[in-house]
Design an enzyme around this catalytic site. Structure first.
Site, PDB file in Angstrom:
ATOM      1  N   MET A  80       0.844  -1.200   0.000  1.00 19.51           N
ATOM      2  CA  MET A  80       0.000   0.000   0.000  1.00 19.51           C
ATOM      3  C   MET A  80       0.877   1.247   0.000  1.00 19.51           C
ATOM      4  O   MET A  80       0.687   2.157  -0.799  1.00 19.51           O
ATOM      5  CB  MET A  80      -0.899   0.012   1.243  1.00 19.51           C
ATOM      6  CG  MET A  80      -1.880  -1.135   1.290  1.00 19.51           C
ATOM      7  SD  MET A  80      -2.828  -1.151   2.826  1.00 19.51           S
ATOM      8  CE  MET A  80      -1.676  -1.889   3.956  1.00 19.51           C
ATOM      9  N   THR A  81       1.854   1.267   0.924  1.00 19.16           N
ATOM     10  CA  THR A  81       2.672   2.466   1.132  1.00 19.16           C
ATOM     11  C   THR A  81       3.512   2.809  -0.095  1.00 19.16           C
ATOM     12  O   THR A  81       4.057   1.931  -0.768  1.00 19.16           O
ATOM     13  CB  THR A  81       3.599   2.238   2.344  1.00 19.16           C
ATOM     14  OG1 THR A  81       2.788   1.869   3.460  1.00 19.16           O
ATOM     15  CG2 THR A  81       4.395   3.478   2.684  1.00 19.16           C
ATOM     16  N   GLY A  86       2.111   7.544   2.897  1.00 26.41           N
ATOM     17  CA  GLY A  86       2.244   6.658   4.052  1.00 26.41           C
ATOM     18  C   GLY A  86       0.915   6.587   4.768  1.00 26.41           C
ATOM     19  O   GLY A  86       0.018   5.833   4.371  1.00 26.41           O
ATOM     20  N   SER A  87       0.766   7.408   5.794  1.00 23.54           N
ATOM     21  CA  SER A  87      -0.503   7.411   6.535  1.00 23.54           C
ATOM     22  C   SER A  87      -1.673   7.796   5.631  1.00 23.54           C
ATOM     23  O   SER A  87      -2.769   7.260   5.752  1.00 23.54           O
ATOM     24  CB  SER A  87      -0.423   8.404   7.694  1.00 23.54           C
ATOM     25  OG  SER A  87       0.603   8.044   8.570  1.00 23.54           O
ATOM     26  N   GLU A 198      -6.047  -6.787  11.882  1.00 19.47           N
ATOM     27  CA  GLU A 198      -4.671  -6.307  11.677  1.00 19.47           C
ATOM     28  C   GLU A 198      -4.153  -5.622  12.944  1.00 19.47           C
ATOM     29  O   GLU A 198      -3.047  -5.891  13.417  1.00 19.47           O
ATOM     30  CB  GLU A 198      -4.654  -5.336  10.496  1.00 19.47           C
ATOM     31  CG  GLU A 198      -3.300  -4.711  10.258  1.00 19.47           C
ATOM     32  CD  GLU A 198      -3.255  -3.867   8.984  1.00 19.47           C
ATOM     33  OE1 GLU A 198      -4.080  -4.113   8.094  1.00 19.47           O
ATOM     34  OE2 GLU A 198      -2.404  -2.986   8.903  1.00 19.47           O
ATOM     35  N   ARG A 199      -4.987  -4.756  13.515  1.00 23.27           N
ATOM     36  CA  ARG A 199      -4.552  -4.023  14.713  1.00 23.27           C
ATOM     37  C   ARG A 199      -4.467  -4.931  15.926  1.00 23.27           C
ATOM     38  O   ARG A 199      -3.580  -4.759  16.767  1.00 23.27           O
ATOM     39  CB  ARG A 199      -5.496  -2.851  14.957  1.00 23.27           C
ATOM     40  CG  ARG A 199      -5.255  -1.859  13.854  1.00 23.27           C
ATOM     41  CD  ARG A 199      -6.015  -0.612  13.922  1.00 23.27           C
ATOM     42  NE  ARG A 199      -5.720   0.104  12.693  1.00 23.27           N
ATOM     43  CZ  ARG A 199      -6.529   0.951  12.106  1.00 23.27           C
ATOM     44  NH1 ARG A 199      -7.695   1.199  12.638  1.00 23.27           N
ATOM     45  NH2 ARG A 199      -6.173   1.556  10.998  1.00 23.27           N
ATOM     46  N   THR A 321       0.119   4.343  12.078  1.00 24.49           N
ATOM     47  CA  THR A 321       0.949   4.842  13.187  1.00 24.49           C
ATOM     48  C   THR A 321       0.074   5.035  14.435  1.00 24.49           C
ATOM     49  O   THR A 321      -1.157   5.118  14.346  1.00 24.49           O
ATOM     50  CB  THR A 321       1.616   6.194  12.844  1.00 24.49           C
ATOM     51  OG1 THR A 321       0.591   7.197  12.773  1.00 24.49           O
ATOM     52  CG2 THR A 321       2.381   6.141  11.535  1.00 24.49           C
TER      53      THR A 321
HETATM   54  C1  LIG Z   1       9.049  -2.069   9.438  1.00 23.35           C
HETATM   55  C2  LIG Z   1       7.963  -1.537   8.575  1.00 23.35           C
HETATM   56  C3  LIG Z   1       7.182  -2.424   7.854  1.00 23.35           C
HETATM   57  C4  LIG Z   1       6.189  -1.942   7.007  1.00 23.35           C
HETATM   58  N1  LIG Z   1       5.468  -2.841   6.258  1.00 23.35           N
HETATM   59  C5  LIG Z   1       4.560  -2.373   5.359  1.00 23.35           C
HETATM   60  C6  LIG Z   1       3.876  -3.274   4.476  1.00 23.35           C
HETATM   61  O1  LIG Z   1       4.062  -4.499   4.531  1.00 23.35           O
HETATM   62  N2  LIG Z   1       3.020  -2.762   3.557  1.00 23.35           N
HETATM   63  C7  LIG Z   1       2.776  -1.430   3.469  1.00 23.35           C
HETATM   64  O2  LIG Z   1       1.997  -1.039   2.623  1.00 23.35           O
HETATM   65  N3  LIG Z   1       3.404  -0.543   4.293  1.00 23.35           N
HETATM   66  C8  LIG Z   1       4.284  -0.993   5.228  1.00 23.35           C
HETATM   67  N4  LIG Z   1       4.951  -0.110   6.058  1.00 23.35           N
HETATM   68  C9  LIG Z   1       4.715   1.316   5.910  1.00 23.35           C
HETATM   69  C10 LIG Z   1       3.885   1.878   7.048  1.00 23.35           C
HETATM   70  O3  LIG Z   1       2.566   1.459   6.927  1.00 23.35           O
HETATM   71  C11 LIG Z   1       4.039   3.391   6.994  1.00 23.35           C
HETATM   72  O4  LIG Z   1       5.366   3.673   7.429  1.00 23.35           O
HETATM   73  C12 LIG Z   1       3.042   4.088   7.871  1.00 23.35           C
HETATM   74  O5  LIG Z   1       1.781   4.035   7.272  1.00 23.35           O
HETATM   75  C13 LIG Z   1       3.420   5.544   8.123  1.00 23.35           C
HETATM   76  O6  LIG Z   1       3.714   6.204   6.954  1.00 23.35           O
HETATM   77  P1  LIG Z   1       5.004   7.142   6.852  1.00 23.35           P
HETATM   78  O7  LIG Z   1       6.144   6.350   7.372  1.00 23.35           O
HETATM   79  O8  LIG Z   1       5.069   7.657   5.480  1.00 23.35           O
HETATM   80  O9  LIG Z   1       4.761   8.289   7.881  1.00 23.35           O
HETATM   81  P2  LIG Z   1       3.891   9.604   7.672  1.00 23.35           P
HETATM   82  O10 LIG Z   1       2.505   9.249   7.266  1.00 23.35           O
HETATM   83  O11 LIG Z   1       4.642  10.554   6.846  1.00 23.35           O
HETATM   84  O12 LIG Z   1       3.836  10.138   9.171  1.00 23.35           O
HETATM   85  C14 LIG Z   1       4.956  10.767   9.813  1.00 23.35           C
HETATM   86  C15 LIG Z   1       4.535  11.152  11.213  1.00 23.35           C
HETATM   87  O13 LIG Z   1       3.382  12.027  11.143  1.00 23.35           O
HETATM   88  C16 LIG Z   1       2.308  11.461  11.858  1.00 23.35           C
HETATM   89  N5  LIG Z   1       1.055  11.694  11.143  1.00 23.35           N
HETATM   90  C17 LIG Z   1       0.814  11.496   9.810  1.00 23.35           C
HETATM   91  N6  LIG Z   1      -0.474  11.773   9.518  1.00 23.35           N
HETATM   92  C18 LIG Z   1      -1.059  12.147  10.675  1.00 23.35           C
HETATM   93  C19 LIG Z   1      -2.383  12.554  11.044  1.00 23.35           C
HETATM   94  N7  LIG Z   1      -3.363  12.608  10.142  1.00 23.35           N
HETATM   95  N8  LIG Z   1      -2.611  12.831  12.333  1.00 23.35           N
HETATM   96  C20 LIG Z   1      -1.625  12.781  13.277  1.00 23.35           C
HETATM   97  N9  LIG Z   1      -0.363  12.412  12.994  1.00 23.35           N
HETATM   98  C21 LIG Z   1      -0.074  12.099  11.726  1.00 23.35           C
HETATM   99  C22 LIG Z   1       2.588   9.973  11.949  1.00 23.35           C
HETATM  100  O14 LIG Z   1       1.951   9.382  13.056  1.00 23.35           O
HETATM  101  C23 LIG Z   1       4.085   9.946  12.066  1.00 23.35           C
HETATM  102  O15 LIG Z   1       4.468  10.161  13.395  1.00 23.35           O
HETATM  103  C24 LIG Z   1       5.934  -0.554   6.926  1.00 23.35           C
HETATM  104  C25 LIG Z   1       6.710   0.331   7.676  1.00 23.35           C
HETATM  105  C26 LIG Z   1       7.702  -0.147   8.512  1.00 23.35           C
HETATM  106  C27 LIG Z   1       8.515   0.835   9.292  1.00 23.35           C
END
Ligand SMILES: Cc1cc2nc3c(=O)[nH]c(=O)nc-3n(C[C@H](O)[C@H](O)[C@H](O)COP(=O)(O)OP(=O)(O)OC[C@H]3O[C@@H](n4cnc5c(N)ncnc54)[C@H](O)[C@@H]3O)c2cc1C
Length: 335
Positions: A80-81, A86-87, A198-199, A321
């Protein structure tokens, strides 16, 4: 794990599984945590990704893929990511365009667990002609040998070193139309429907890690009592351990209740969001306190808690997250 029957325990016997309930999954997750085994991201494969196939796939897709998922011949990943999504998954840009009997995928994904080892990837991609992101995203089954699909770098993470996390690229990657998973445009709905388990899986991992860290800390501290090393008789150390044990117990009680509620089919999305953020934060806090109590021992690579400290750090990031969890709960509280 496949040979021993430890993968996808919930899949029916018809496809080679045990047909077990969620408690089987919990036992496997907890036992893996007890030995700090993170390789393969087995709970992700068995209890998060394969359930998508089990619920939404056609009978033909199930027959093709489920037996391999159970035996371990097919390792799955969910993509997905993206580098800029990300989020906020609604901003994903990977596209899926229908051309005759095929679907053409273009784009890139990153931070995909099991990406390097994967044989089958569930890819979320959008129809570029549909504006509303909640109706534009669909899920697709992509086999790793498909032309146009390429695995990228294995990312060098601070923890979960035995588990691969990687980039994936789709460059005019053509899959048969029959590899769409579920209804077109229902990607978001499917993702939402599977969030509870998942959660809960992440929360079980969080509490199991905290329990394991507490146990290791107790063993390490009790194992050494030479003057000046670990002051187990110090009230400061004792109270820190008591507080750790109390919080772990509270977390375990909450998780056990949620496991039972989930197995009864209750809607506990809010509670599992609470549990995901609280138990993964607890695991981090427990690891931090443990290393502090262990003093110089807690700075050595050979100290088992050092590995746990690094492994649990990423738990608050994946599967939504912890801030995103709090946002969901706030919304559900009408805030
Ligand atoms: C070890 C690991 C395994 C993973 N495995 C997978 C996988 O198998 N498949 C997959 O698709 N993805 C995977 N991911 C990706 C993971 O789902 C994303 O890292 C996650 O969704 C966060 O996205 P980001 O890192 O881009 O952070 P961002 O979304 O950029 O967020 C950065 C910071 O801002 C905060 N933030 C962002 N939006 C908001 C909001 N609306 N309100 C409050 N705070 C916010 C976040 O909490 C975080 O602290 C993995 C990540 C890791 C580290």
């Amino acid at each position: 794990m496949g040979e021993q029957g430890f993968l996808c325990t919930g899949i029916s016997k018809k496809f080679g599984g045990l047909g077990g309930d969620f408690l089987y999954s919990v036992i496997v997750i907890e036992e893996l945590s007890q030995i700090s085994e993170a390789g393969l991201a087995a709970p992700l494969h068995s209890d998060i990704i394969v359930p998508y196939i089990n619920t939404y796939a056609t009978e033909a897709q199930k027959q093709k893929y489920l037996p391999g998922c159970v035996s371990g011949d097919i390792i799955t990943a969910v993509a997905m990511t993206e580098p800029d999504a990300g989020s906020d998954l609604a901003s994903m840009t990977t596209t899926a365009v229908i051309e005759g009997d095929e679907i053409v995928l273009n784009g890139s994904k990153t931070f995909i667990s099991n990406g390097i080892h994967s044989d089958l990837i569930i890819v979320a991609a959008r129809d570029p002609l549909v504006e509303n992101p909640h109706q534009a995203i669909s899920l697709y089954l992509v086999e790793s040998e498909t032309p146009g699909f390429q695995k990228g770098r294995q990312l060098n993470k601070m923890g979960l070193k035995s588990q691969d996390t990687s980039e994936l690229f789709f460059n005019n990657c053509r899959i048969p139309k029959t590899n769409q998973l579920g209804e077109k445009g229902s990607g978001f709905i499917m993702l939402m429907e599977k969030l509870q388990q998942e959660r809960l899986v992440c929360a079980v991992m969080g509490i199991a890690a905290a329990e394991k860290i507490l146990k290791s800390t107790m063993t390490l501290i009790q194992g050494k009592n030479t003057a000046g090393t670990f002051h187990i008789k110090s009230q400061v150390v004792q109270f820190a351990l008591v507080e750790m044990a109390t919080e772990v117990k509270i977390g375990r009680t909450f998780i056990n209740k949620l496991i039972a509620d989930h197995m009864e089919g209750q809607n506990v999305v809010i509670e599992t969001s609470m549990a995901k953020y609280w138990t993964t934060d607890l695991a981090r806090k427990t690891a931090e306190t443990s290393l502090n109590l262990l003093g110089e021992t807690g700075t050595l690579e050979k100290c088992p808690v050092v590995k746990d400290f690094r492994d649990v750090r990423v738990m608050s990031i994946f599967a939504g997250t912890n801030e995103i969890m709090k946002g969901i709960i706030a919304k559900c509280m009408g805030l």
